[in-house]
Scaffold this motif. Sequence first.
Motif, PDB file in Angstrom:
ATOM      1  N   GLY A 157     -32.791 -38.099 -15.166  1.00 33.72           N
ATOM      2  CA  GLY A 157     -32.824 -36.759 -15.744  1.00 33.72           C
ATOM      3  C   GLY A 157     -32.713 -35.663 -14.702  1.00 33.72           C
ATOM      4  O   GLY A 157     -33.026 -34.505 -14.986  1.00 33.72           O
ATOM      5  N   ARG A 158     -32.302 -36.043 -13.491  1.00 32.63           N
ATOM      6  CA  ARG A 158     -32.202 -35.034 -12.434  1.00 32.63           C
ATOM      7  C   ARG A 158     -30.843 -35.096 -11.760  1.00 32.63           C
ATOM      8  O   ARG A 158     -30.084 -36.060 -11.887  1.00 32.63           O
ATOM      9  N   ARG A 159     -30.610 -34.047 -10.989  1.00 34.21           N
ATOM     10  CA  ARG A 159     -29.437 -33.952 -10.123  1.00 34.21           C
ATOM     11  C   ARG A 159     -30.019 -33.800  -8.723  1.00 34.21           C
ATOM     12  O   ARG A 159     -30.570 -32.756  -8.373  1.00 34.21           O
ATOM     13  N   VAL A 160     -29.974 -34.869  -7.945  1.00 34.85           N
ATOM     14  CA  VAL A 160     -30.700 -34.912  -6.668  1.00 34.85           C
ATOM     15  C   VAL A 160     -29.698 -34.922  -5.509  1.00 34.85           C
ATOM     16  O   VAL A 160     -28.886 -35.848  -5.371  1.00 34.85           O
ATOM     17  N   THR A 219     -29.989 -23.163  -8.120  1.00 37.33           N
ATOM     18  CA  THR A 219     -31.337 -22.629  -7.906  1.00 37.33           C
ATOM     19  C   THR A 219     -32.346 -23.752  -7.700  1.00 37.33           C
ATOM     20  O   THR A 219     -33.510 -23.634  -8.042  1.00 37.33           O
ATOM     21  N   GLN A 220     -31.871 -24.870  -7.155  1.00 32.91           N
ATOM     22  CA  GLN A 220     -32.765 -26.025  -7.033  1.00 32.91           C
ATOM     23  C   GLN A 220     -33.823 -25.831  -5.946  1.00 32.91           C
ATOM     24  O   GLN A 220     -33.723 -24.934  -5.110  1.00 32.91           O
ATOM     25  N   THR A 221     -34.806 -26.701  -6.009  1.00 32.01           N
ATOM     26  CA  THR A 221     -35.860 -26.731  -4.991  1.00 32.01           C
ATOM     27  C   THR A 221     -35.343 -27.515  -3.786  1.00 32.01           C
ATOM     28  O   THR A 221     -34.897 -28.655  -3.925  1.00 32.01           O
ATOM     29  N   ILE A 223     -24.803 -36.143  -4.015  1.00 32.08           N
ATOM     30  CA  ILE A 223     -25.620 -35.735  -5.159  1.00 32.08           C
ATOM     31  C   ILE A 223     -25.590 -36.879  -6.171  1.00 32.08           C
ATOM     32  O   ILE A 223     -24.511 -37.347  -6.552  1.00 32.08           O
ATOM     33  N   ILE A 224     -26.761 -37.359  -6.551  1.00 36.33           N
ATOM     34  CA  ILE A 224     -26.857 -38.395  -7.580  1.00 36.33           C
ATOM     35  C   ILE A 224     -27.276 -37.726  -8.879  1.00 36.33           C
ATOM     36  O   ILE A 224     -28.266 -36.979  -8.911  1.00 36.33           O
TER      37      ILE A 224
END
Lengths: 158, 412
Positions: free
Chosen positions: B390-393, B266-268, B234-235
Amino acid sequence: MPIFPSIDFKRATLGAALLIAALIPQVASATLGEPEITVQGDVAQAHAAIKSSQDRSNYRVHEIQLPSGTVMREFVAPNGNVFAVAWQGPTRPDLRQALGQYFDAFAAAPRSKFSDRRHVQIQQGDLIVQSGGHMRALRGRAYLQSAIPSGVNLGDLH
Amino acid sequence: MVSMRALKVGLCAVLCLSAISCGGGGGTAGGGGGGGGTPPPTNNTASVIIDAGPSMQSVNTLFTSVTVCVPGSTTNCQTIDHIQVDTGSYGLRLLASVVTLTLPVETLANGNSLAECTEFVDGFSWGPVVTADIQIAGETAHAVPVQAIGDSRFTNIPAECSGTGGTEEDSVSTFGANGILGIGPFELDCGDCDTATHGLYFACATSCTDTTVPANMQVPNPVTHFAADNNGTIIVLPSVAAGGASNVMGSLIFGIDTQTDNASGTQTVLTVDDNAELLMMFNGQSLASSFIDSGSNGIYFADSSIVTCTAPPSDPTSQIVNFYCPASTLTLPITIQGMNGTMTNNLTFAVGNAITMLDNTDFDAYPQLAGTLPAGNVGTFDYGLPFFYGRRVAVAVQGATTTVGTGPYIAF
């Protein structure tokens, strides 16, 4: 009993394959800017296979399946010269062979300040090389600006 | 301006490197901190940074530090900074010129040494496959195949390798990093090199020839070899101001749903195909060969309605012409769809004026940097590092089962 039909079938298949091979008029030379010549030997040497040869309105396209899994397309102008090559697959084709005398210009092109190992847009004299993608999925093309037959849509060269 | 940047980079080199080293573990002994009672969970979080890198001109390039050791040793180790974090490739590759250890070269059954020609879009990197124990944060992997790029013991590049063309990226200056950490959603850098030759792996004696390689000798995404937290990454990066920022720092977390800090929510969740690609719908087109990729330094797509940049008179051949330079920032809608059919909702991205942004050379993170896709790359939208701001990928590797799906997938 079933063995004879099987052999006949194999013979028929082989015969058909030979016939098809003989009917393909020409196999493109893999070299940019040079004449399309019969190079069954080259293709055999590379263990490659011609998937299709197709005449479009202003040029002919040979699609070559390389053993690496990469598909290469060669575009031949009405004057018989290869004016573009394109590739798509896990690795690049032998571009030293495909670009011929233009390979050194590609290899020596200055690296973009903004390079990120994902994009190439090179212009070296008459040669344009454009490539994108990522590991295991590389796509690109090279062509000679001055050799594009009139009426060819650059967007179709891929 | 140039000297300003050099000064900034110099400062950064001191400040950030020490920061990364700390986050990256730096130590030699494995595992957590020790102490009495219940052992603490493995430290699964490495620091990452976007800075100008060793080339001093990187933009939107994510780096971390990696510790490598001679296999089996806990003292013969080295921490290397400025390893690029790349979700678009597979495997750890180090520039041999920065490696001070003597790492053993892999030997094939016939006694030949194993070397690799790694093909990138703009060139190739050549060098032997060595083995190393790898440590990042508190995660460890034993005797992992790693490519040593530009190793002085392997200078005869086979024609099949150099013949793929482009730049030989065998030095820190041409590579733009001290190495690269390929953490894409598959284990290996080649799909079937155990049974087929692709001009990637070579058996070297007096010369080198194309060869097949057993899978366990191929260069893997090292995360898949970690003792724990090995099903993905996870970045996490902060939002970056529209005009850009310098020394943006974030986290590279190992594992998905293996610890409290990497739990899914609840991510996509978008599954990807065999090429780690998915579908992006943009400007009325369905682009089936699209990808989200921390190793791309901008947002690359074709849109002939957006004006491209003009080369300055001082640099008429500048490749800046391949970037977009709209008069004012554009906000454009895009929909991303996974192979599982799941789609994003109300997603937009912004395209700024590349010349205006890049003129501020004190920055190295530019969220609105966008460029043209090389023509002929039909069906692609390359959404690079700006996607991660700005994300958690999360990137789940093939076959990984998490609480929200089975890899290969990307989730955010």
